[in-house]
Design a protein around this motif. Structure first.
Motif, short mmCIF file in Angstrom:
data_model
loop_
_atom_site.label_atom_id
_atom_site.label_comp_id
_atom_site.label_asym_id
_atom_site.label_seq_id
_atom_site.Cartn_x
_atom_site.Cartn_y
_atom_site.Cartn_z
N GLN A 69 5.65 -12.90 -28.85
CA GLN A 69 4.83 -13.76 -29.69
C GLN A 69 5.11 -13.54 -31.18
O GLN A 69 4.54 -14.21 -32.03
CB GLN A 69 3.34 -13.51 -29.44
CG GLN A 69 2.86 -13.95 -28.08
CD GLN A 69 1.40 -13.61 -27.87
OE1 GLN A 69 0.75 -12.98 -28.71
NE2 GLN A 69 0.87 -14.01 -26.73
N GLY A 70 5.95 -12.57 -31.47
CA GLY A 70 6.30 -12.29 -32.86
C GLY A 70 5.49 -11.17 -33.48
O GLY A 70 5.64 -10.86 -34.65
N GLU B 3 2.50 -5.57 -21.69
CA GLU B 3 1.69 -6.12 -22.79
C GLU B 3 2.45 -6.05 -24.11
O GLU B 3 2.42 -6.99 -24.91
CB GLU B 3 0.38 -5.33 -22.89
CG GLU B 3 -0.54 -5.78 -24.00
CD GLU B 3 -1.16 -7.14 -23.77
OE1 GLU B 3 -1.74 -7.69 -24.73
OE2 GLU B 3 -1.09 -7.66 -22.66
N LEU B 4 3.13 -4.94 -24.36
CA LEU B 4 3.92 -4.80 -25.58
C LEU B 4 5.04 -5.84 -25.62
O LEU B 4 5.28 -6.47 -26.66
CB LEU B 4 4.51 -3.39 -25.67
CG LEU B 4 5.34 -3.08 -26.91
CD1 LEU B 4 4.53 -3.28 -28.18
CD2 LEU B 4 5.87 -1.68 -26.83
#
Length: 52
Positions: A42-43, A35-36
């Motif tokens: 995604q920035g 997830e990280l």
């Protein structure tokens, strides 16, 4: 049931529970790292990584 049987069963159950907890922690860690990585792609950055 003898005393030895009781002790062996207790140790066995304890070992199984500990292994289940370790497996759960490992799966959670893997999911959180994924997830990280997705968020960083995604920035979205962590606040602890502020530019100096």
């Amino acid at each position: 049931m003898s005393h030895l049987d009781y002790v062996l069963i207790s140790y066995g159950v304890s070992a199984i529970v500990i292994l289940m907890i370790v497996a759960w922690i490992a799966m959670t860690q893997r999911n959180l790292r994924a997830e990280l990585a997705r968020l960083e792609q995604q920035g979205i950055r962590r606040r602890s990584n502020k530019a100096k």
